[in-house]
Scaffold this active site. Structure first.
Site, PDB file in Angstrom:
ATOM      1  N   ALA A   1       0.845  -1.196   0.000  1.00  0.00           N
ATOM      2  CA  ALA A   1       0.000   0.000   0.000  1.00  0.00           C
ATOM      3  C   ALA A   1       0.875   1.239   0.000  1.00  0.00           C
ATOM      4  O   ALA A   1       2.026   1.194   0.421  1.00  0.00           O
ATOM      5  CB  ALA A   1      -0.876  -0.006   1.241  1.00  0.00           C
TER       6      ALA A   1
ATOM      7  N   GLY B   1       0.832  -5.536   0.656  1.00  0.00           N
ATOM      8  CA  GLY B   1      -0.305  -5.659  -0.265  1.00  0.00           C
ATOM      9  C   GLY B   1       0.069  -6.277  -1.595  1.00  0.00           C
ATOM     10  O   GLY B   1      -0.797  -6.746  -2.331  1.00  0.00           O
TER      11      GLY B   1
ATOM     12  N   GLU C   1      -0.049  -9.964  -0.652  1.00  0.00           N
ATOM     13  CA  GLU C   1      -1.456 -10.322  -0.387  1.00  0.00           C
ATOM     14  C   GLU C   1      -2.223 -10.489  -1.703  1.00  0.00           C
ATOM     15  O   GLU C   1      -3.091 -11.347  -1.822  1.00  0.00           O
ATOM     16  CB  GLU C   1      -2.091  -9.262   0.513  1.00  0.00           C
TER      17      GLU C   1
ATOM     18  N   GLU D   1       4.216  -5.406   7.237  1.00  0.00           N
ATOM     19  CA  GLU D   1       3.324  -4.361   7.761  1.00  0.00           C
ATOM     20  C   GLU D   1       3.523  -4.043   9.234  1.00  0.00           C
ATOM     21  O   GLU D   1       3.433  -2.881   9.648  1.00  0.00           O
ATOM     22  CB  GLU D   1       1.859  -4.754   7.538  1.00  0.00           C
TER      23      GLU D   1
ATOM     24  N   VAL E   1      40.198  14.070  20.786  1.00  0.00           N
ATOM     25  CA  VAL E   1      41.130  14.122  21.919  1.00  0.00           C
ATOM     26  C   VAL E   1      40.383  14.622  23.151  1.00  0.00           C
ATOM     27  O   VAL E   1      39.179  14.882  23.101  1.00  0.00           O
ATOM     28  CB  VAL E   1      42.367  15.017  21.614  1.00  0.00           C
TER      29      VAL E   1
ATOM     30  N   GLU F   1      38.480  16.414  26.101  1.00  0.00           N
ATOM     31  CA  GLU F   1      37.529  17.524  26.014  1.00  0.00           C
ATOM     32  C   GLU F   1      38.075  18.719  26.798  1.00  0.00           C
ATOM     33  O   GLU F   1      37.639  19.023  27.918  1.00  0.00           O
ATOM     34  CB  GLU F   1      36.174  17.045  26.583  1.00  0.00           C
TER      35      GLU F   1
ATOM     36  N   SER G   1      31.779  17.103  22.453  1.00  0.00           N
ATOM     37  CA  SER G   1      30.363  17.061  22.828  1.00  0.00           C
ATOM     38  C   SER G   1      29.924  18.350  23.513  1.00  0.00           C
ATOM     39  O   SER G   1      28.730  18.605  23.596  1.00  0.00           O
ATOM     40  CB  SER G   1      30.056  15.842  23.696  1.00  0.00           C
TER      41      SER G   1
ATOM     42  N   ASN H   1      21.809  16.105  22.931  1.00  0.00           N
ATOM     43  CA  ASN H   1      22.079  16.410  24.335  1.00  0.00           C
ATOM     44  C   ASN H   1      21.276  17.612  24.812  1.00  0.00           C
ATOM     45  O   ASN H   1      20.905  17.687  25.991  1.00  0.00           O
ATOM     46  CB  ASN H   1      23.578  16.619  24.570  1.00  0.00           C
TER      47      ASN H   1
HETATM   48  P1  NAI Z   1      39.148   9.543  26.037  1.00  0.00           P
HETATM   49  O1  NAI Z   1      39.713  10.164  27.255  1.00  0.00           O
HETATM   50  O2  NAI Z   1      38.671   8.153  26.084  1.00  0.00           O
HETATM   51  O3  NAI Z   1      40.199   9.657  24.845  1.00  0.00           O
HETATM   52  C1  NAI Z   1      40.879  10.807  24.530  1.00  0.00           C
HETATM   53  C2  NAI Z   1      42.191  10.411  23.904  1.00  0.00           C
HETATM   54  O4  NAI Z   1      42.815  11.571  23.400  1.00  0.00           O
HETATM   55  C3  NAI Z   1      43.179   9.776  24.886  1.00  0.00           C
HETATM   56  O5  NAI Z   1      43.592   8.529  24.392  1.00  0.00           O
HETATM   57  C4  NAI Z   1      44.324  10.765  24.944  1.00  0.00           C
HETATM   58  O6  NAI Z   1      45.558  10.155  25.145  1.00  0.00           O
HETATM   59  C5  NAI Z   1      44.212  11.407  23.591  1.00  0.00           C
HETATM   60  N1  NAI Z   1      44.864  12.694  23.476  1.00  0.00           N
HETATM   61  C6  NAI Z   1      44.939  13.694  24.380  1.00  0.00           C
HETATM   62  N2  NAI Z   1      45.664  14.707  23.872  1.00  0.00           N
HETATM   63  C7  NAI Z   1      46.039  14.359  22.618  1.00  0.00           C
HETATM   64  C8  NAI Z   1      46.785  14.973  21.592  1.00  0.00           C
HETATM   65  N3  NAI Z   1      47.329  16.169  21.760  1.00  0.00           N
HETATM   66  N4  NAI Z   1      46.963  14.310  20.413  1.00  0.00           N
HETATM   67  C9  NAI Z   1      46.417  13.086  20.240  1.00  0.00           C
HETATM   68  N5  NAI Z   1      45.727  12.449  21.198  1.00  0.00           N
HETATM   69  C10 NAI Z   1      45.522  13.072  22.366  1.00  0.00           C
HETATM   70  O7  NAI Z   1      37.981  10.528  25.564  1.00  0.00           O
HETATM   71  P2  NAI Z   1      36.718  10.215  24.674  1.00  0.00           P
HETATM   72  O8  NAI Z   1      35.606   9.811  25.518  1.00  0.00           O
HETATM   73  O9  NAI Z   1      37.120   9.352  23.545  1.00  0.00           O
HETATM   74  O10 NAI Z   1      36.356  11.665  24.124  1.00  0.00           O
HETATM   75  C11 NAI Z   1      37.059  12.258  23.071  1.00  0.00           C
HETATM   76  C12 NAI Z   1      36.233  13.375  22.494  1.00  0.00           C
HETATM   77  O11 NAI Z   1      34.967  12.844  22.078  1.00  0.00           O
HETATM   78  C13 NAI Z   1      35.904  14.488  23.472  1.00  0.00           C
HETATM   79  O12 NAI Z   1      35.895  15.695  22.754  1.00  0.00           O
HETATM   80  C14 NAI Z   1      34.504  14.131  23.957  1.00  0.00           C
HETATM   81  O13 NAI Z   1      33.754  15.238  24.370  1.00  0.00           O
HETATM   82  C15 NAI Z   1      33.913  13.554  22.707  1.00  0.00           C
HETATM   83  N6  NAI Z   1      32.774  12.647  22.875  1.00  0.00           N
HETATM   84  C16 NAI Z   1      32.774  11.680  23.845  1.00  0.00           C
HETATM   85  C17 NAI Z   1      31.696  10.819  23.963  1.00  0.00           C
HETATM   86  C18 NAI Z   1      31.698   9.709  24.962  1.00  0.00           C
HETATM   87  O14 NAI Z   1      30.636   9.091  25.167  1.00  0.00           O
HETATM   88  N7  NAI Z   1      32.811   9.401  25.592  1.00  0.00           N
HETATM   89  C19 NAI Z   1      30.508  10.940  23.083  1.00  0.00           C
HETATM   90  C20 NAI Z   1      30.651  11.943  22.058  1.00  0.00           C
HETATM   91  C21 NAI Z   1      31.735  12.772  21.992  1.00  0.00           C
END
Ligand code: NAI
Length: 667
Positions: A68, A114, A117, A139, A395, A397, A424, A495
């Site tokens: 459908a 459909g 059918e 469906e 890297v 945050e 994020s 978020n």
């Molecule tokens: P994480 O702490 O697990 O990993 C970050 C990595 O970056 C580490 O391995 C660290 O050694 C590396 N790092 C730090 N300085 C660096 C540099 N100068 N050059 C290369 N590597 C470097 O953090 P995660 O959770 O992976 O978060 C990473 C980014 O993703 C952040 O911006 C966070 O906000 C974003 N994000 C995280 C989410 C989550 O659920 N964990 C979801 C969506 C986004």
């Protein structure tokens, strides 16, 4: 729409050949015009006494009939309208079934809903084993039931296995449909379907064809349906979603009745079902899925994607690993990952483990070693970065870290390299000042675990070029993500929508409503987990930091994080214990407020209405330009129940949008 007739009868000796084609459409579907034309052809057939049999075949090379037209069903508001449509399906197919001569459906391509059918009302079915031939009654997955005879004719043809096919909405290749007895004869892909159909029809006319039509004993139907119901409730986590429940009722009641009465019952049930909000919500979700399945439609007209031959990921932590996995397995291009030396080996070990798990489940197209060979890990910006086409930064945050990363990076990469941040909570506009070409910089906000979560937010900064947005959409499509596009905004879309939802949930807990009660209220609405468990699962420090970033200090979250509780998975401690119950030790960390006991419905409406308000604000501020972006985001990032169609569609359907804003989101 063309005036050409959809169904055309030609006479070939003693056999009538009916070819159908909804001209100008990619797929054949049942429309008013199709039915009118079908009934005219039946008039003709009924008058032509010399005909000994009829073949029905599609005029399109790769599609038979896909069911459908869902747009038509979504727009129905009055019971009378739906009665008329259901009546048209039933009367037409009953007329077909009552023809005095054998009828054969010659299937090549999609034969769904459909469409199937229609063929079930024929005497027999022959199908080509081509790649595009899929046969089924899907469906239930669009909020309906196979209500044009499917819940009655399929079980009567193949017995109890029909129950699972209908409840799962399975779509089968021709060979499987043959094995199950839906199709009577298979035609190899390279043979002429019409020629084979003519010869098979002749065998049927001559009484030489062996059609398996076993007598089925349905005396155990009640017990079978009890089990079927249990299976459905397991999938819906105990929620009585109307479509599968109505399918169960139609099959169970119908198989105790003579076919004619059973079809009447089915017609009444499908009419009532299609008027429900859940059906309209599910159909909306189906359209959202179609829109984002192939994001090409979201890119500018005439856009030529930049070829992506090599990618880089910065950061080999939680997100960087996930992003690398998805690039490698979906694109199979070289990827360079940069992180500190200590992070490189554990990252590689992690990737191999995930790939091996995928290979075991047959979810990898190429051997694990081939994927791992495409990966280069490094701790400095080597020459390898020079010819990288796209870079995703994941890297820490921390704006200072990001600044340093972008400054160093821009010294080595080519001018036309596209750079995207997975931040994020940091503004894309703030980071744009650290890159040499802000027009080629934007946000790509993934969700964790990346390889399991379909959604990605493509973020347009003030300086991001349209070409970059198109290229990011193309990249998202290449790694099989479902993208939405938004402007830079705290929390982007998902978020931002979750912010008041989570914060109000904690407020209700602080006002004396039990954690279990708040979570349960949202789970009975259909969310996969309640808001408190969601916080625990993503890591309690994550929303805490997001709130701080937004200038809000949520006291309970602060107390819990300061107690070292980052969530059961993250630090072994959070709001819940391993057995799923609330950890009694967390109760003393809840910042108590003036008690205000709420009902389940008040909790649901309080949290969901706050989400809807954010959706309105995102549209008013043009962070998104289409309510569908918000609904896609919430369905595929948070598991917002598909039968609600997304928070904004849900708000329209229950009359909330009209009540609070004086108009609907969906025009
Ligand atoms: P994480 O702490 O697990 O990993 C970050 C990595 O970056 C580490 O391995 C660290 O050694 C590396 N790092 C730090 N300085 C660096 C540099 N100068 N050059 C290369 N590597 C470097 O953090 P995660 O959770 O992976 O978060 C990473 C980014 O993703 C952040 O911006 C966070 O906000 C974003 N994000 C995280 C989410 C989550 O659920 N964990 C979801 C969506 C986004």
């Amino acid at each position: 729409m063309s005036n050409a007739k959809v169904f055309n009868l030609t006479v070939d000796g003693e056999v009538g050949i009916v070819t159908f084609d909804v001209v100008g459409e990619a797929m054949n579907t049942w429309t008013d015009a199709a039915f009118a034309s079908f009934n005219e052809v039946l008039d003709c057939i009924e008058k032509k006494e010399a005909l000994k049999g009829i073949i029905f075949i599609s005029g399109k090379p790769n599609t038979f009939l896909a069911g459908a037209n869902l747009k038509m069903i979504e727009e129905i508001e009055q019971e009378e309208e739906m009665k008329q449509i259901a009546g048209l399906f039933h009367s037409s197919f009953n007329r077909l079934a009552a023809l005095m001569v054998p009828t054969l459906a010659a299937i090549n391509g999609h034969c769904l809903g459909g469409g199937l059918e229609f063929t079930l009302a024929c005497t027999a079915r022959i199908a080509k084993e081509s790649k595009t031939t899929v046969i089924g009654l899907p469906e239930v997955n669009v909020g309906l039931i196979p209500g044009a005879g499917g819940t009655q004719r399929l079980p009567r043809l193949i017995g109890y296995p029909a129950v699972e096919l209908i409840l799962k909405g399975s779509m089968l290749p021709a060979a499987k449909a043959y094995e199950m007895g839906i199709v009577d004869k298979l035609v190899p892909a390279d043979e002429d379907l019409l020629k084979e159909a003519k010869s098979f029809l002749q065998d049927i006319i001559d009484g030489k064809a062996e059609l398996k039509r076993p007598e089925h004993d349905f005396s155990g139907i009640d017990e079978v349906m009890v089990q079927a119901r249990k299976g459905v409730l397991k999938v819906t986590r105990g929620r009585e979603v109307p479509a599968p429940m109505t399918a169960i009722r139609s099959i169970q009641e119908g198989l105790k009745l003579p076919l004619e009465k059973a079809l009447e019952n089915e017609k009444e049930l499908v009419t009532q079902l299609s008027l429900r909000n859940e059906t309209k919500g599910t159909i909306n979700t189906f359209f959202l899925k179609t829109l984002t399945d192939k994001p090409k439609g979201m890119m500018s007209k005439g856009f030529e994607p930049k070829p992506l031959k090599k990618a880089a990921v910065l950061g080999f932590g939680t997100m960087g690993r996930g992003i690398t996995i998805d690039i490698l397995r979906n694109m199979q291009i070289p990827v360079i990952v940069k992180d500190i030396p200590e992070a490189l080996e554990p990252g590689k070990v992690f990737l191999r483990k995930i790939f091996e798990g995928m290979a075991e489940k047959k979810r990898l197209k190429v051997p694990v070693d081939d994927l791992m060979n495409l990966l280069t890990v490094t701790s400095d910006y080597s020459d390898d970065f020079k010819d990288v086409d796209i870079i995703v930064e994941a890297v820490f945050e921390d704006i200072k870290v990001k600044e340093q990363v972008y400054r160093e990076l821009c010294d080595v990469v080519a001018d036309d390299c596209i750079i995207a941040s997975n931040t994020s909570s940091l503004p894309i506009n703030a980071m744009a000042q650290y890159v040499s070409h802000p027009e080629r910089f934007g946000g790509l906000h993934f969700f964790s675990p990346v390889w399991m979560m379909q959604l990605v937010e493509v973020v347009r900064g003030e300086k991001t070029g349209q070409d970059t947005i198109d290229n990011l959409l193309n990249f998202a499509a290449s790694i099989r993500k479902r993208p939405i596009v938004c402007l830079d905004n705290p929390g982007f879309v998902v978020n931002a929508m979750l912010f008041p939802y989570i914060s109000n949930a904690f407020q209700y807990v602080e006002e004396g409503n039990a954690i279990e009660k708040v979570d349960k209220a949202l789970m009975s609405f259909g969310m996969p987990v309640g808001p408190i468990r969601l916080t625990d699962e993503v890591g309690i420090d994550v929303p805490y930091k997001v709130f701080v970033g937004m200038g809000v200090e949520q006291t309970t979250l602060k107390n819990v994080v300061e107690d070292g509780r980052l969530g059961l998975k993250k630090s072994g401690k959070g709001f819940f214990l391993k057995d799923g119950s609330v950890d009694p030790d967390v109760l003393s960390l809840i910042a108590k407020k003036e008690p205000k006991e709420m009902t389940e419905e008040e909790i649901q409406m309080g949290l969901l209405e706050s989400m809807v308000q954010v959706g309105k604000d995102l549209l008013d501020r043009k962070i998104v330009n289409d309510p569908r972006m918000v609904d896609v985001g919430m369905i595929w990032a948070t598991g917002f129940p598909p039968d609600k169609g997304g928070p904004l569609k849900w708000s329209d359907l229950i009359g909330l949008s009209e009540k609070i804003f004086g108009e609907n989101f969906y025009k």
